[in-house]
Write an enzyme that holds these catalytic residues in place. Structure first.
Site, PDB file in Angstrom:
ATOM      1  N   CYS A   2       0.864  -1.188   0.000  1.00 35.77           N
ATOM      2  CA  CYS A   2       0.000   0.000   0.000  1.00 35.77           C
ATOM      3  C   CYS A   2       0.902   1.239   0.000  1.00 35.77           C
ATOM      4  O   CYS A   2       2.114   1.142   0.130  1.00 35.77           O
ATOM      5  CB  CYS A   2      -0.856   0.034   1.260  1.00 35.77           C
ATOM      6  SG  CYS A   2      -1.880  -1.410   1.475  1.00 35.77           S
ATOM      7  N   ARG A  27       1.615   1.560  -5.969  1.00 32.38           N
ATOM      8  CA  ARG A  27       1.766   0.595  -4.880  1.00 32.38           C
ATOM      9  C   ARG A  27       0.451  -0.071  -4.513  1.00 32.38           C
ATOM     10  O   ARG A  27       0.410  -1.034  -3.734  1.00 32.38           O
ATOM     11  CB  ARG A  27       2.351   1.276  -3.644  1.00 32.38           C
ATOM     12  CG  ARG A  27       3.724   1.871  -3.800  1.00 32.38           C
ATOM     13  CD  ARG A  27       4.190   2.557  -2.520  1.00 32.38           C
ATOM     14  NE  ARG A  27       4.252   1.613  -1.423  1.00 32.38           N
ATOM     15  CZ  ARG A  27       5.305   0.835  -1.191  1.00 32.38           C
ATOM     16  NH1 ARG A  27       6.341   0.883  -2.000  1.00 32.38           N
ATOM     17  NH2 ARG A  27       5.321  -0.010  -0.187  1.00 32.38           N
ATOM     18  N   TRP A  74      -3.687  -1.661  -1.291  1.00 30.47           N
ATOM     19  CA  TRP A  74      -3.596  -2.908  -2.066  1.00 30.47           C
ATOM     20  C   TRP A  74      -4.086  -3.956  -1.090  1.00 30.47           C
ATOM     21  O   TRP A  74      -3.357  -4.343  -0.166  1.00 30.47           O
ATOM     22  CB  TRP A  74      -2.158  -3.193  -2.512  1.00 30.47           C
ATOM     23  CG  TRP A  74      -2.046  -4.459  -3.293  1.00 30.47           C
ATOM     24  CD1 TRP A  74      -1.707  -5.699  -2.816  1.00 30.47           C
ATOM     25  CD2 TRP A  74      -2.308  -4.650  -4.688  1.00 30.47           C
ATOM     26  NE1 TRP A  74      -1.738  -6.630  -3.814  1.00 30.47           N
ATOM     27  CE2 TRP A  74      -2.105  -6.020  -4.979  1.00 30.47           C
ATOM     28  CE3 TRP A  74      -2.693  -3.808  -5.723  1.00 30.47           C
ATOM     29  CZ2 TRP A  74      -2.268  -6.551  -6.254  1.00 30.47           C
ATOM     30  CZ3 TRP A  74      -2.859  -4.337  -6.990  1.00 30.47           C
ATOM     31  CH2 TRP A  74      -2.658  -5.685  -7.246  1.00 30.47           C
ATOM     32  N   ASN A 100       0.818  -0.136   6.046  1.00 35.22           N
ATOM     33  CA  ASN A 100       1.227  -0.977   4.922  1.00 35.22           C
ATOM     34  C   ASN A 100       1.933  -2.175   5.522  1.00 35.22           C
ATOM     35  O   ASN A 100       2.845  -2.028   6.316  1.00 35.22           O
ATOM     36  CB  ASN A 100       2.179  -0.221   3.989  1.00 35.22           C
ATOM     37  CG  ASN A 100       2.760  -1.148   2.913  1.00 35.22           C
ATOM     38  OD1 ASN A 100       2.072  -2.057   2.461  1.00 35.22           O
ATOM     39  ND2 ASN A 100       4.008  -0.936   2.549  1.00 35.22           N
ATOM     40  N   GLY A 101       1.486  -3.389   5.188  1.00 31.26           N
ATOM     41  CA  GLY A 101       2.128  -4.601   5.709  1.00 31.26           C
ATOM     42  C   GLY A 101       1.070  -5.656   5.991  1.00 31.26           C
ATOM     43  O   GLY A 101      -0.076  -5.546   5.557  1.00 31.26           O
ATOM     44  N   GLU A 484       8.541 -20.901 -19.614  1.00 31.02           N
ATOM     45  CA  GLU A 484       8.420 -19.532 -19.062  1.00 31.02           C
ATOM     46  C   GLU A 484       9.553 -18.642 -19.555  1.00 31.02           C
ATOM     47  O   GLU A 484       9.334 -17.482 -19.919  1.00 31.02           O
ATOM     48  CB  GLU A 484       8.379 -19.595 -17.532  1.00 31.02           C
ATOM     49  CG  GLU A 484       8.361 -18.255 -16.827  1.00 31.02           C
ATOM     50  CD  GLU A 484       7.177 -17.359 -17.180  1.00 31.02           C
ATOM     51  OE1 GLU A 484       6.227 -17.840 -17.829  1.00 31.02           O
ATOM     52  OE2 GLU A 484       7.238 -16.174 -16.830  1.00 31.02           O
ATOM     53  N   LYS A 488       8.996 -15.194 -21.638  1.00 27.32           N
ATOM     54  CA  LYS A 488       9.558 -13.900 -21.215  1.00 27.32           C
ATOM     55  C   LYS A 488      10.324 -13.259 -22.364  1.00 27.32           C
ATOM     56  O   LYS A 488      10.191 -12.082 -22.649  1.00 27.32           O
ATOM     57  CB  LYS A 488      10.476 -14.098 -19.993  1.00 27.32           C
ATOM     58  CG  LYS A 488       9.736 -14.395 -18.724  1.00 27.32           C
ATOM     59  CD  LYS A 488       9.155 -13.157 -18.108  1.00 27.32           C
ATOM     60  CE  LYS A 488       7.701 -12.989 -17.887  1.00 27.32           C
ATOM     61  NZ  LYS A 488       6.688 -13.893 -18.047  1.00 27.32           N
ATOM     62  N   GLU A 491       7.956 -12.198 -25.323  1.00 27.82           N
ATOM     63  CA  GLU A 491       6.937 -11.147 -25.095  1.00 27.82           C
ATOM     64  C   GLU A 491       7.558  -9.776 -24.843  1.00 27.82           C
ATOM     65  O   GLU A 491       6.861  -8.768 -24.982  1.00 27.82           O
ATOM     66  CB  GLU A 491       5.998 -11.526 -23.954  1.00 27.82           C
ATOM     67  CG  GLU A 491       6.578 -11.541 -22.566  1.00 27.82           C
ATOM     68  CD  GLU A 491       5.481 -11.799 -21.514  1.00 27.82           C
ATOM     69  OE1 GLU A 491       4.354 -11.315 -21.670  1.00 27.82           O
ATOM     70  OE2 GLU A 491       5.776 -12.504 -20.548  1.00 27.82           O
ATOM     71  N   HIS A 507      12.939 -35.499 -31.401  1.00 31.12           N
ATOM     72  CA  HIS A 507      11.687 -35.783 -32.122  1.00 31.12           C
ATOM     73  C   HIS A 507      11.316 -34.637 -33.060  1.00 31.12           C
ATOM     74  O   HIS A 507      10.132 -34.436 -33.352  1.00 31.12           O
ATOM     75  CB  HIS A 507      10.569 -36.046 -31.103  1.00 31.12           C
ATOM     76  CG  HIS A 507      10.855 -37.201 -30.222  1.00 31.12           C
ATOM     77  ND1 HIS A 507      10.683 -38.513 -30.617  1.00 31.12           N
ATOM     78  CD2 HIS A 507      11.385 -37.262 -28.974  1.00 31.12           C
ATOM     79  CE1 HIS A 507      11.066 -39.330 -29.649  1.00 31.12           C
ATOM     80  NE2 HIS A 507      11.487 -38.603 -28.634  1.00 31.12           N
ATOM     81  N   LYS A 606      -1.827  -6.035 -19.516  1.00 30.10           N
ATOM     82  CA  LYS A 606      -1.496  -6.695 -18.252  1.00 30.10           C
ATOM     83  C   LYS A 606      -2.548  -7.722 -17.880  1.00 30.10           C
ATOM     84  O   LYS A 606      -2.245  -8.747 -17.305  1.00 30.10           O
ATOM     85  CB  LYS A 606      -1.374  -5.664 -17.121  1.00 30.10           C
ATOM     86  CG  LYS A 606      -0.914  -6.245 -15.790  1.00 30.10           C
ATOM     87  CD  LYS A 606       0.437  -6.930 -15.883  1.00 30.10           C
ATOM     88  CE  LYS A 606       0.806  -7.653 -14.624  1.00 30.10           C
ATOM     89  NZ  LYS A 606       1.967  -8.554 -14.795  1.00 30.10           N
TER      90      LYS A 606
HETATM   91  C1  AGP Z   1       2.904 -13.175 -18.477  1.00 32.50           C
HETATM   92  O1  AGP Z   1       4.191 -12.569 -18.594  1.00 32.50           O
HETATM   93  C2  AGP Z   1       1.914 -12.590 -19.432  1.00 32.50           C
HETATM   94  N1  AGP Z   1       1.785 -11.210 -19.180  1.00 32.50           N
HETATM   95  C3  AGP Z   1       0.612 -13.381 -19.539  1.00 32.50           C
HETATM   96  O2  AGP Z   1       0.948 -14.639 -20.077  1.00 32.50           O
HETATM   97  C4  AGP Z   1      -0.187 -13.637 -18.236  1.00 32.50           C
HETATM   98  O3  AGP Z   1       0.515 -14.553 -17.420  1.00 32.50           O
HETATM   99  C5  AGP Z   1      -1.528 -14.264 -18.628  1.00 32.50           C
HETATM  100  O4  AGP Z   1      -2.243 -13.330 -19.405  1.00 32.50           O
HETATM  101  C6  AGP Z   1      -2.381 -14.677 -17.426  1.00 32.50           C
HETATM  102  O5  AGP Z   1      -2.711 -13.535 -16.678  1.00 32.50           O
HETATM  103  P1  AGP Z   1      -3.297 -13.762 -15.186  1.00 32.50           P
HETATM  104  O6  AGP Z   1      -2.250 -14.454 -14.407  1.00 32.50           O
HETATM  105  O7  AGP Z   1      -3.589 -12.373 -14.683  1.00 32.50           O
HETATM  106  O8  AGP Z   1      -4.538 -14.597 -15.315  1.00 32.50           O
END
Ligand code: AGP
Length: 611
Positions: A2, A27, A74, A100-101, A484, A488, A491, A507, A606
């Site tokens: 927060c 935050r 938050w 905050n905490g 993953e 990263k 993206e 394969h 996001k």
């Molecule tokens: C992760 O780096 C991406 N931004 C994306 O794959 C994300 O993980 C996915 O859209 C799921 O989002 P969520 O965890 O908010 O459900």
């Protein structure tokens, strides 16, 4: 996480509070509030939702008050609402707190205070602090705060005001940040530097176990344990406001990568007894009897959260002995599902608003399954529609590429594994203690590892920033980490990258290997290490360019690879949480070298709230 801001001095306080909260909104932004002292009375205003709602209310409030506190929330305990927004008051309404905490023992304290007659008006852990300080209040606010926090377990950064001591603000901190601002026009407190920059660059960093008494023309710091005075150094900050929001980091993503020791700690804090390894998850929403009756577990998620689900499959099947299915949510919701009350469906989501994951949850509920969410946003739709939620206390994740939320999801899923093992008695107490100790030690290991990692990765990033393709290989619970790492990179740097189970190479994908193909393989000393090394030898025989991530003490790695990223040794089960971090950082550095917008990559959002 927060945001707190406070001021006492000669200037009008409300504009200072609102401007400070605006600069701290990163935050936390699910509700906001403020309080000021006017005509011997505390005036408190709180709004659910964005700070703009509070600003709209304050536009109509005329006051020349010069002392007050503000907070942007938050949520960690209690969904976003006006009643749960800070500041929180004691029974008299003469004392207010912003915090905050996480107060780990807030339930125990709440029951004790209730038994003494205190009346609570919110679901938050913070409100307990207001009543606790009230309990200790005699004629000095600072001493009451000092006595009260001695009963608190957990983390706090506090701002406190008392109507009967109008010339004082009190601040205190333990394991949550709090900075103080010094200026001729008054004294300031805030969770982070950005809130103070418009007024002063002369900053005092409060340390853990310290408190401060702020007055219009003086500021004194004391130790919480014995009340002795502490002399602090005033530091001049020459950040600009933009940098300061990121606490000096160039991007939110980098800041969030470096926050992972704290976010992992915050996720298991108060849920795990380090001595016994016993886990408590009261928020799970299911009885032990229901948990004993489970026949199958189904994990549902998208993107990075789906990778967390894939890791959890290895842990749950290994330690709980139940079949575990993992589905991409957009597939789960359109296939024939065989679910019922003996199946637990676990949607995993940072935002708690991902459309496909939410649709999967609703379908699972309709088919009679029990749903436990793993989520980072308190009060989000997925949490409200689940039978129970295990929150990842990672704090707001601003960077579109998920980093700290991912490792917090893994920490939460590991806790769930330990908890189910405890309830179903599938993990021996000695083993449970060993696993729990490994998790408790992990934040410290990561903290120590991070600084030197950056330097090491710069060399590799420089070498491969112009690559067109990248292959990531892993086995076992690190196969999802290969996925993953590839996600990263693609993206945020827009390089085409693929994650593969290393055993799959022959394969098909091995046809891709040539002198231009970078291949990053995860090689912890686990039960499939020998197999992984054989796969790397296959790549080497075809002149692929090899980067190995493995134990810093494993001299074999340098013999077969061009680059080695040596990491500390941790329990085999926890290598996914450790090994993903260099992959996050490598992607970050390559994206920077390519001039990409790291925090807001093209075409992405996001939270994907549409199908
Ligand atoms: C992760 O780096 C991406 N931004 C994306 O794959 C994300 O993980 C996915 O859209 C799921 O989002 P969520 O965890 O908010 O459900």
């Amino acid at each position: 996480m927060c945001g707190i801001v406070g001021y006492i001095g000669q200037r009008r306080v409300v504009p200072i509070l609102l401007e400070g909260l605006k600069r701290l909104e990163y935050r936390g932004y699910d509700s906001a509030g403020l309080v000021f002292l006017q005509d011997d009375r505390l005036h408190k205003y709180r709004c659910e939702g964005k700070l703009a709602n509070l600003e709209e209310v304050m536009d109509k409030v005329l006051t020349d008050s010069c002392v007050g506190l503000g907070h942007t929330r938050w949520a960690t305990h209690g969904p976003p609402s006006e009643a749960n927004a800070h500041p929180h008051s004691d029974c008299s309404g003469d004392l207010v707190v912003v915090h905050n905490g996480i107060i780990e023992n807030f339930q125990t304290l709440r029951e004790k205070l209730r038994a003494e007659g205190h009346v609570f008006t919110s679901q938050t852990d913070t409100e307990v602090l207001a009543h606790l300080i009230e309990d200790h209040l005699r004629d000095d606010l600072a001493e009451a705060v000092r006595q009260a926090v001695r009963e608190v377990e957990g983390s706090f950064a506090l701002g406190v005001m008392w109507r009967k001591q109008p010339d004082v603000l009190v601040a205190a901190r333990f394991q949550s940040p709090l900075v103080l601002g010094v200026h001729e026009t008054g004294s300031f407190m805030a969770s982070d530097i950005p809130a103070l920059l418009p007024y002063t660059r002369e900053i005092i960093f409060l340390d853990d176990g310290e408190m401060a008494v702020l007055q219009a023309n003086t500021l004194r710091v004391f130790r919480l344990d014995d009340g002795t005075r502490v002399e602090k150094t005033v530091q001049h900050i020459d950040w600009n406001a933009g940098m300061a929001e990121k606490s000096g980091y160039r991007h939110f993503m980098l800041k969030e990568i470096f926050e992972q020791p704290q976010s992992i700690l915050n996720t298991f804090r108060g849920r795990l007894d380090p001595q016994t390894g016993l886990v408590s998850l009261p928020e799970i929403g299911l009885t032990n009897e229901q948990l004993l009756g489970i026949k199958r577990i189904s994990l549902v998620a998208c993107g990075t959260s789906w990778h967390a689900a894939l890791v959890a499959k290895y842990w749950l099947e290994k330690w709980i002995g139940l079949p575990v299915e993992v589905d991409i949510a957009s597939e789960f919701r359109y296939r024939r599902l065989l679910l019922g009350p003996d199946v637990i469906v676990i949607p995993i989501s940072q935002s708690g608003e991902t459309a496909d994951t939410l649709a999967g949850l609703r379908l699972a509920k309709k088919l009679g399954a029990r749903v436990i969410a793993i989520c980072n946003v308190v009060g989000s739709t997925i949490t409200r529609e689940s039978d129970g939620t295990i929150y990842t206390h990672a704090g707001p994740e601003i960077g579109v590429a998920s980093t700290k939320a991912f490792t917090s999801q893994l920490a939460a899923l590991f806790l769930l594994t330990l908890f189910l093992g405890q309830v179903r008695e599938t993990i021996l107490p000695g083993t449970r203690k060993e696993l729990a100790a490994a998790l408790v030690d992990l934040p410290g290991v990561i903290e120590m590892m991070l600084p030197s990692l950056q330097e090491k990765l710069h060399v590799i990033a420089d070498e491969f920033a112009r690559s067109r393709d990248f292959l990531y290989l892993g086995r076992g619970a690190n196969f999802p980490i290969a996925l993953e790492g590839a996600l990263k990179l693609k993206e945020i740097s827009y390089i085409h990258a693929e994650g593969y189970a290393a055993g799959e190479l022959k394969h098909g994908p091995i046809a891709l290997i040539d002198r231009d193909m970078p291949v990053l393989a995860l090689a912890p000393r686990d039960c499939v290490y020998g197999k992984l090394i054989s796969n790397v030898e296959e790549v080497k025989a075809r002149h692929g360019r090899i980067i190995l991530v493995g134990s810093a003490s494993d001299s074999r790695l340098a013999e077969i690879s061009e680059y080695v990223i040596g990491l500390p040794d941790v329990h085999e089960d926890l290598t996914p949480l450790l090994y993903v971090i260099p992959l996050q950082l490598l992607s970050y550095q390559i994206a920077n070298l390519r001039g990409c917008d790291v925090d807001q990559p093209r075409n992405l959002a996001k939270s994907v709230t549409v199908e």
